[in-house]
Design a protein around this motif. Structure first.
Motif, mmCIF file in Angstrom:
data_model
loop_
_atom_site.group_PDB
_atom_site.id
_atom_site.type_symbol
_atom_site.label_atom_id
_atom_site.label_comp_id
_atom_site.label_asym_id
_atom_site.label_seq_id
_atom_site.Cartn_x
_atom_site.Cartn_y
_atom_site.Cartn_z
ATOM 1 N N ALA A 527 0.825 -1.205 0.000
ATOM 2 C CA ALA A 527 0.000 0.000 0.000
ATOM 3 C C ALA A 527 0.859 1.254 0.000
ATOM 4 C CB ALA A 527 -0.933 0.007 1.209
ATOM 5 N N SER A 528 0.290 2.296 -0.584
ATOM 6 C CA SER A 528 0.885 3.633 -0.580
ATOM 7 C C SER A 528 -0.199 4.594 -0.104
ATOM 8 C CB SER A 528 1.367 4.013 -1.978
ATOM 9 O OG SER A 528 1.708 5.380 -2.048
ATOM 10 N N ILE A 529 0.030 5.267 1.010
ATOM 11 C CA ILE A 529 -1.007 6.085 1.656
ATOM 12 C C ILE A 529 -0.543 7.536 1.720
ATOM 13 C CG2 ILE A 529 -2.405 6.368 3.734
ATOM 14 C CD1 ILE A 529 -1.589 3.377 4.378
ATOM 15 N N LYS A 530 -1.244 8.410 1.053
ATOM 16 C CA LYS A 530 -0.920 9.842 1.057
ATOM 17 C C LYS A 530 -1.501 10.483 2.309
ATOM 18 C CE LYS A 530 -1.242 14.016 -1.811
ATOM 19 N NZ LYS A 530 -1.828 14.604 -3.051
ATOM 20 N N MET A 531 -0.638 11.088 3.138
ATOM 21 C CA MET A 531 -1.052 11.658 4.413
ATOM 22 C C MET A 531 -1.315 13.156 4.288
ATOM 23 S SD MET A 531 -1.148 8.971 6.246
ATOM 24 C CE MET A 531 -1.339 9.584 7.927
ATOM 25 N N PRO A 532 -2.016 13.766 5.247
ATOM 26 C CA PRO A 532 -2.274 15.209 5.201
ATOM 27 C C PRO A 532 -0.968 16.002 5.184
ATOM 28 C CG PRO A 532 -3.666 14.153 6.845
ATOM 29 C CD PRO A 532 -2.674 13.119 6.406
ATOM 30 N N VAL A 533 -0.935 17.082 4.422
ATOM 31 C CA VAL A 533 0.289 17.871 4.299
ATOM 32 C C VAL A 533 0.607 18.596 5.604
ATOM 33 C CG1 VAL A 533 -0.791 20.006 3.467
ATOM 34 C CG2 VAL A 533 1.545 19.411 2.733
ATOM 35 N N ASP A 534 -0.420 18.825 6.441
ATOM 36 C CA ASP A 534 -0.201 19.527 7.717
ATOM 37 C C ASP A 534 -0.088 18.558 8.892
ATOM 38 O OD1 ASP A 534 -2.819 18.679 7.750
ATOM 39 O OD2 ASP A 534 -3.666 20.572 8.458
ATOM 40 N N LEU A 535 0.313 17.321 8.608
ATOM 41 C CA LEU A 535 0.398 16.294 9.648
ATOM 42 C C LEU A 535 1.309 16.711 10.793
ATOM 43 C CD1 LEU A 535 -0.721 13.367 10.043
ATOM 44 C CD2 LEU A 535 1.491 12.558 9.233
ATOM 45 N N PHE A 536 2.424 17.367 10.448
ATOM 46 C CA PHE A 536 3.394 17.810 11.452
ATOM 47 C C PHE A 536 3.298 19.318 11.645
ATOM 48 C CE2 PHE A 536 5.194 14.012 9.407
ATOM 49 C CZ PHE A 536 5.341 13.198 10.513
ATOM 50 N N VAL A 537 2.087 19.824 11.662
ATOM 51 C CA VAL A 537 1.863 21.267 11.736
ATOM 52 C C VAL A 537 2.604 21.876 12.917
ATOM 53 C CG1 VAL A 537 -0.253 21.002 13.102
ATOM 54 C CG2 VAL A 537 0.105 23.066 11.752
ATOM 55 N N GLY A 538 3.255 23.007 12.650
ATOM 56 C CA GLY A 538 4.032 23.682 13.689
ATOM 57 C C GLY A 538 5.457 23.208 13.769
ATOM 58 N N LYS A 539 5.772 22.057 13.149
ATOM 59 C CA LYS A 539 7.121 21.514 13.185
ATOM 60 C C LYS A 539 7.726 21.486 11.779
ATOM 61 C CE LYS A 539 6.424 20.488 17.549
ATOM 62 N NZ LYS A 539 4.993 20.731 17.647
ATOM 63 N N SER A 540 6.966 21.005 10.813
ATOM 64 C CA SER A 540 7.449 20.960 9.441
ATOM 65 C C SER A 540 6.242 20.876 8.514
ATOM 66 C CB SER A 540 8.352 19.741 9.224
ATOM 67 O OG SER A 540 7.635 18.550 9.465
ATOM 68 N N SER A 541 6.439 21.154 7.253
ATOM 69 C CA SER A 541 5.337 21.119 6.291
ATOM 70 C C SER A 541 5.814 20.414 5.031
ATOM 71 C CB SER A 541 4.845 22.525 5.968
ATOM 72 O OG SER A 541 5.915 23.327 5.505
ATOM 73 N N VAL A 542 5.827 19.099 5.082
ATOM 74 C CA VAL A 542 6.227 18.296 3.933
ATOM 75 C C VAL A 542 5.124 17.294 3.635
ATOM 76 C CG1 VAL A 542 8.702 18.522 4.370
ATOM 77 C CG2 VAL A 542 7.449 16.638 5.412
ATOM 78 N N GLN A 543 5.008 16.935 2.364
ATOM 79 C CA GLN A 543 4.051 15.906 1.983
ATOM 80 C C GLN A 543 4.642 14.538 2.311
ATOM 81 O OE1 GLN A 543 0.709 16.044 0.506
ATOM 82 N NE2 GLN A 543 1.023 14.069 1.513
ATOM 83 N N THR A 544 3.952 13.798 3.140
ATOM 84 C CA THR A 544 4.441 12.480 3.541
ATOM 85 C C THR A 544 3.518 11.381 3.033
ATOM 86 O OG1 THR A 544 3.280 12.666 5.667
ATOM 87 C CG2 THR A 544 5.604 13.306 5.615
ATOM 88 N N TYR A 545 4.111 10.214 2.875
ATOM 89 C CA TYR A 545 3.376 9.005 2.496
ATOM 90 C C TYR A 545 3.750 7.898 3.480
ATOM 91 C CZ TYR A 545 1.720 10.545 -2.140
ATOM 92 O OH TYR A 545 1.073 11.179 -3.171
ATOM 93 N N ILE A 546 2.830 6.958 3.654
ATOM 94 C CA ILE A 546 3.139 5.721 4.371
ATOM 95 C C ILE A 546 3.204 4.602 3.338
ATOM 96 C CG2 ILE A 546 2.295 3.984 5.999
ATOM 97 C CD1 ILE A 546 1.047 6.224 7.629
ATOM 98 N N TYR A 547 4.321 3.863 3.355
ATOM 99 C CA TYR A 547 4.469 2.694 2.490
ATOM 100 C C TYR A 547 4.429 1.445 3.367
ATOM 101 C CZ TYR A 547 6.102 6.227 -0.842
ATOM 102 O OH TYR A 547 6.193 7.333 -1.648
ATOM 103 N N VAL A 548 3.641 0.467 2.932
ATOM 104 C CA VAL A 548 3.479 -0.773 3.684
ATOM 105 C C VAL A 548 4.019 -1.925 2.843
ATOM 106 C CG1 VAL A 548 1.872 -2.278 4.907
ATOM 107 C CG2 VAL A 548 1.396 0.179 4.747
ATOM 108 N N PHE A 549 4.858 -2.768 3.455
ATOM 109 C CA PHE A 549 5.507 -3.879 2.748
ATOM 110 C C PHE A 549 5.209 -5.216 3.412
ATOM 111 C CE2 PHE A 549 8.150 -0.099 2.324
ATOM 112 C CZ PHE A 549 8.446 -0.048 0.965
ATOM 113 N N ARG A 550 5.144 -6.263 2.585
ATOM 114 C CA ARG A 550 5.242 -7.626 3.088
ATOM 115 C C ARG A 550 6.673 -8.077 2.843
ATOM 116 N NH1 ARG A 550 1.096 -11.139 0.572
ATOM 117 N NH2 ARG A 550 -0.260 -10.294 2.192
ATOM 118 N N VAL A 551 7.351 -8.455 3.918
ATOM 119 C CA VAL A 551 8.779 -8.747 3.856
ATOM 120 C C VAL A 551 9.026 -10.166 3.344
ATOM 121 C CG1 VAL A 551 10.918 -8.878 5.200
ATOM 122 C CG2 VAL A 551 9.180 -7.160 5.776
#
Length: 671
Positions: A527-551
């Protein structure tokens, strides 16, 4: 009237001098005085009656009774049915505490949780009034206040008198109290409520130290809080908790306040069997702050260290005494750094993963009681704390034998968690965090995970590989491939399991192409999950994603990947330093986070709060490595229905226009 009735009852039960007879009045009175002093004398007078009763197991139970002589002053509850002792900004609601009997009794019970070793207290509120016939009507509300319910309190029952305190009734009453249980949902709500209070208290404490205590840097403040907490935790029967009065602000060699705290921390670490090299590192690091001349020099009879120690105990003591399993030093770290100026890159490297995001990563990595979890850039250990909580909760749900559960909990903390952090100051936070969590610090290593770490345990089983089955990560984005180099390294040392990482979005769209292609050779992207751009509001403002793997499973081009647009996660965020609540659940946030977990695990049939345009199953090319951030495709090709609708809309507009302008010949003649 009410007072006389209560006192007559207690006298008839032989309980009117019970507390004094046990010789323990001073400890409870001292705690109540400390609490009153902490709150500036607010919160009313002390409880009207204090008792200390013993059950058949010889356990002592403090009983606090508060009474009011008014009809409607028994208790004030909030919308959730809990005793309402806090305002919206998480400050004490002294209006309710002073006006309602139960609210006052629970307020005092928290003083005992904060300043004594008692962890279970009975709070009783009594009200009485005379009806129109002159008869006295009594209402009694009884609550159980404990570290297990985070000091909020659980209602036991309402009674018509206090006879449940009689010797021959008391054991049955206590057995009823012991059957009280919180649901998982109630536990989560109470933890969330207390965590908001922690955030508020940390902000207040840090601001107070920042403004009033000169000469203390951000690391000094972090170490002072950590040392103070460890010194006041104690070890039952082995190490007595340090009290404020134990610090004498002396200038005598080896008897300065810093010396006293260091000795207490050392005793604590010895009893916890912390490995020698790790213990020496902790003591050495804390000494750099605690043994300096200025912080120990008395001014008006009190050292700066004692003054700060007292503030820490007063403001934070209740929270670590009730055993909240939270990323405590991580919260502290974030609060300290919020007052400092950093470049954007530096902020991105040190920012704390929000607790609800940490929990999401843990669930996506499918962590349970039998998982072996590691983090290759552990920071303050927030992700490991979240992992440990998930593992312990799973164990408590599935293991019914108390002896087996005890062994499993110890195994989880000692052998099933491993974290690596290269920065010494941040490493110290992680170690102290896990010690306070009681104690998962055994395998927190101060090593370079990319160059030094060989995959083995660091203490005890040093010749044995750590059998990792789960990997969680929020890497420094300044590292190679925006941090994907850590993912490649960790997954190459695993043979099975799952991994979830939150990372800068550019890592999946071109900044880590070669690394990504190598990862896919032995791991499957689920899976590739696009997270809110203000997730780290007040600390940083970057677009983050969560990547999920089966090892351990090679990715193939035909394997479906679940692309989820989670930019609308249900939370509303603000960036206000002194706000008591910068995060609000405005659209089913908790349910949405669980839905993402279910979508990754089970697929489209779990869609409920998210829309079909926010969920898409597609494929990636294993030879590209830059196509991990896809969105649902939009079909721009017009259909026959689209054409018919367009013509219909146009003709409707023409007819309307002609009817509005019947004398416009040009409009009528146009074809």
């Amino acid at each position: 009237m009410v007072a006389d009735t209560v006192n007559n009852w207690l006298k008839s039960y032989g309980l009117d001098y019970k507390l004094e007879q046990e010789g323990l009045n001073s400890e409870i009175d001292k705690a109540l005085s400390e609490y009153a002093s902490k709150n500036g004398g607010k919160g009313g007078n002390r409880p009207d009656v204090k008792l200390l009763l013993q059950d058949k197991h010889t356990d002592y139970w403090p009983i606090l009774i508060e009474y009011k002589g008014y009809k409607d002053k028994l208790e004030k509850l909030d919308k959730d049915g809990r005793v309402d002792n806090r305002k919206k900004n998480n400050e004490p609601n002294y209006t309710n505490i002073n006006s309602y009997a139960v609210n006052g009794a629970i307020h005092y019970a928290n003083a005992l949780l904060h300043y004594t070793s008692y962890t279970n207290i009975i709070s009783i509120g009594v009200t009485g009034y005379k009806n129109e016939f002159g008869d006295l009507k009594i209402r009694i509300g009884v609550y159980f206040v404990s570290k297990d319910n985070f000091g909020i309190g659980q209602k036991v029952a309402e009674y018509s008198d206090l006879s449940f305190l009689k010797d021959f009734n008391f054991d049955n009453f206590i057995e009823k109290v012991k059957t009280l249980q919180l649901t998982n949902d109630e536990v989560e709500k109470l933890k969330e409520r207390r965590e908001k209070e922690i955030d508020s208290s940390l902000t207040k404490l840090n601001n107070d130290i920042y403004q009033k205590e000169k000469g203390l840097g951000e690391n000094d403040r972090v170490y002072l809080v950590a040392a103070s907490i460890i010194a006041t935790l104690g070890v039952p029967g082995k190490v007595k908790p340090l009290n404020k009065e134990d610090l004498t602000s002396s200038l005598e060699e080896n008897e300065r306040d810093g010396d006293i705290i260091i000795r207490k921390v050392n005793s604590f670490l010895n009893e916890k069997n912390i490995p020698k090299t790790k213990k020496e590192l902790i003591i050495r690091t804390l000494k750099n702050t605690l043994i300096t001349e200025n912080i120990n020099k008395p001014v008006n009879g009190e050292s700066q260290l004692k003054r700060v120690f007292s503030k820490i105990v007063d403001d934070l003591g209740i929270y670590y005494k009730i055993g909240l399993n939270t990323d405590f030093t991580g919260k502290l770290f974030n609060e300290m750094y919020s007052w400092l100026g950093f470049s954007q890159d530096k902020l991105n490297d040190v920012v704390l993963t929000p607790s609800y995001v940490a929990k999401l990563l843990v669930k996506l990595a499918r962590i349970d009681k039998d998982s072996y979890v590691w983090d290759f850039a552990t920071g303050s250990a927030g992700l490991l704390v979240a992992s440990m909580n998930e593992m312990l909760n799973d164990a408590r749900e599935k293991i019914t034998s108390p002896d087996e559960l005890y062994k499993k909990e110890a195994e989880i903390k000692a052998h099933q968690l491993l974290g690596l952090e290269i920065l010494p100051s941040i490493y110290m936070l992680a170690v102290l965090n896990m010690i306070m969590m009681g104690d998962g610090s055994s395998n927190i290593l101060n090593e370079d995970s990319l160059a030094q770490f060989d995959g083995k345990y660091s203490y005890g089983q040093t010749d044995k590989k750590f059998p990792a089955t789960a990997f969680v990560l929020n890497p420094p984005y300044s590292a190679e491939g925006k941090g994907m180099i850590f993912v490649k390294r960790a997954l190459s040392m695993m043979s099975k399991g799952y991994a979830s990482v939150i990372i800068q979005g550019s890592a999946g769209s071109g900044k880590a192409t070669e690394i990504n292609k190598k990862i896919l050779k032995s791991n499957r992207l689920l899976a590739s999950i696009k997270m809110p751009v203000d997730l780290f509001v007040g600390k940083s403002s970057v677009q983050t994603y969560i990547y999920v793997f089966r090892v351990g499973e090679k990715h193939e081009n035909d394997y479906p990947v679940k692309f989820i647009d989670f930019t609308n996660d249900g939370y509303t965020r603000r960036s206000r330093k002194k706000s008591s609540n910068n995060l609000r659940d405005t659209n089913h946030a908790k349910e949405r986070y669980q839905e993402v977990v279910d979508l990754v695990k089970y697929g489209k049939r779990k869609l409920h709060y998210l829309t079909e345009s926010e969920y898409y199953e597609g494929t990636i090319d294993i030879n590209k490595g830059d196509d991990w951030n896809q969105t649902a495709p939009i079909d721009l090709k017009p259909t026959l229905d689209d054409f018919k609708k367009t013509i219909s809309d146009y003709l409707a507009w023409k007819v309307t226009n002609i009817l509005k302008n019947p004398n416009n010949k040009n409009e009528r003649l146009k074809k």
